[in-house]
Design an enzyme around this catalytic site. Structure first.
Site, PDB file in Angstrom:
ATOM      1  CG  ASP A 181      -1.693  -1.265   1.444  1.00 13.84           C
ATOM      2  OD1 ASP A 181      -2.107  -1.864   0.443  1.00 13.84           O
ATOM      3  OD2 ASP A 181      -1.897  -1.654   2.606  1.00 13.84           O
ATOM      4  CD  GLU A 208      -8.954  -2.997  -0.959  1.00 13.38           C
ATOM      5  OE1 GLU A 208      -9.376  -3.037   0.208  1.00 13.38           O
ATOM      6  OE2 GLU A 208      -8.216  -3.882  -1.436  1.00 13.38           O
TER       7      GLU A 208
HETATM    8  O1  FUB Z   1      -3.144  -3.594   3.562  1.00 15.75           O
HETATM    9  C1  FUB Z   1      -4.438  -3.864   4.025  1.00 15.75           C
HETATM   10  C2  FUB Z   1      -5.439  -3.582   2.970  1.00 15.75           C
HETATM   11  O2  FUB Z   1      -5.178  -4.363   1.802  1.00 15.75           O
HETATM   12  C3  FUB Z   1      -5.454  -2.176   2.445  1.00 15.75           C
HETATM   13  O3  FUB Z   1      -6.040  -1.257   3.327  1.00 15.75           O
HETATM   14  C4  FUB Z   1      -6.165  -2.373   1.160  1.00 15.75           C
HETATM   15  O4  FUB Z   1      -6.109  -1.286   0.297  1.00 15.75           O
HETATM   16  C5  FUB Z   1      -5.481  -3.612   0.635  1.00 15.75           C
HETATM   17  O5  FUB Z   1      -4.281  -3.323  -0.027  1.00 15.75           O
END
Ligand code: FUB
Length: 358
Positions: free
Chosen positions: A47, A257
């Site tokens: 991320d 997301e």
């Molecule tokens: O790293 C945890 C979660 O996985 C993140 O918040 C999302 O965007 C995904 O990459």
């Protein structure tokens, strides 16, 4: 995000491919090719939110660990406990790990799972924004401050009032106004806020209404103090080319997301992950609030389930920071990477294949 135990289409395709080729997992992994190599191998990172501060690139990634928690549909195995801030003087140069910039034990209201952070700068202070579950297991977004972009950061005693869900991405426009984009469906809990208050027994995935508009990412302006929301949280509406909102069933295009915002030639590029279909997609608007017109995919699926990125301009070129699972082969132990990103003359973004294939 969450990784469904039986994630139909992709798992079956991988199985079919493996069986037909007669390969074990290890053999398949050794055949993989990559466009870029991991930026750091001493820790697992994911991320990556990249920013240029004081002429250097600072990267604010998640710090993946193996907490020994079995994979489940809620994403409990993403049980991260701190952030390490990284920096580079140049792309392809060495990466400095500045050590722990914020530890969950120093966030008074935190319960578990420090997920994807972002950072911003204003008036001599750096701000680290982070999602973490509170002691009731509800994701909130917190903020921590430092005089140094590499930290250490000190967390505010409470989450940002009115914040919820995950994946904050903070964008400062050319007029100095700052906005936060945030949210993630499934394990990111966005669907549980559809009525305006948290429904603990709400859906595990989305709103389950396939023919209705998809759940939207959220956007809100930040106050000048960078610690509070300024006004109402609004929907980031993504429309198709006839200006109809994308629908819940449109898993190849709808928001899941990992949002990001960059401005290029006066246009606002809202970029995001489609989650269970594993694309990075983009939609373009005329202002930071949207609506944004869906334009396409700009990165094909990476190795691993999650895909999450940031886009930054450095010395006249644009770069995308992203992650895959090259080092571990495991969903929750990821490694960050970078490659150049190209805008075409018509404003479209050239598609990137993380396997390096042309
Ligand atoms: O790293 C945890 C979660 O996985 C993140 O918040 C999302 O965007 C995904 O990459």
């Amino acid at each position: 995000m969450i990784k469904p135990i039986i994630e139909t289409k992709r798992v079956w395709l991988l199985l079919l491919y493996g069986l037909s080729a007669g390969l074990t997992n290890a053999q398949q992994a050794s055949k993989a090719t990559y466009l870029s190599q991991p930026l750091i191998k001493s820790i697992y990172t994911a991320d990556p939110s990249a920013h240029v501060f004081n002429g250097k690139i600072y990267i604010y990634p998640s710090h993946d660990i193996d907490a020994g928690i079995a994979e489940n549909d809620n994403g409990d195995h993403f049980a991260m406990r701190d952030y390490h801030i990284l920096s580079m003087d140049k792309i392809d140069g060495p990466v400095t790990d500045h050590g722990v910039g914020l530890d969950i034990k120093n966030i008074p209201w935190a319960g578990r799972q420090l997920w994807a952070p972002d950072a911003a700068y204003k008036n001599g202070t750096y701000y680290l924004y982070f999602p973490v579950k509170d002691k009731n297991d509800v994701f909130r977004i917190g903020v921590a401050t430092s005089k140094n972009p590499a930290g250490p950061f000190k967390a505010q005693p409470q989450p940002i009032p009115g914040s919820f869900s995950i994946d904050p991405a903070v964008f400062t426009d050319t007029d100095g106004s700052t906005y936060m984009y945030f949210g993630g469906i499934w394990g990111g809990q966005l669907q549980r806020w559809a009525t305006g208050k948290y429904e603990a027994n709400g859906s595990k995935t989305d709103l389950m209404h396939d023919d209705e508009p998809a759940l939207s990412c959220k956007v809100v302006k930040l106050k000048g103090n960078m610690l509070e929301f300024d006004g109402k949280v609004k929907d980031v509406v993504i429309v198709d080319d006839v200006h109809k909102p994308l629908l819940t069933k449109d898993h190849n295009r709808r928001f899941f997301e990992g949002s990001w915002m960059h401005k290029y030639k006066g246009k606002y590029y809202f970029t995001y992950s489609t989650g269970d279909t594993h694309f990075l997609a983009y939609a373009v608007g005329n202002n930071p609030w949207g609506p944004f017109v869906y334009k396409g995919t700009f990165m094909k699926p990476v190795e691993g389930w999650t895909t999450h990125h940031s886009i930054v301009e450095f010395k006249g070129k644009w770069y995308i920071f992203y992650h895959d699972t090259q080092l571990s082969g495991k969903t929750h132990l990821r490694n960050i990477k970078v490659t150049e990103l190209h805008h075409n003359a018509d404003g479209s973004i050239q598609i990137i294949d993380p396997s390096g294939s042309k």
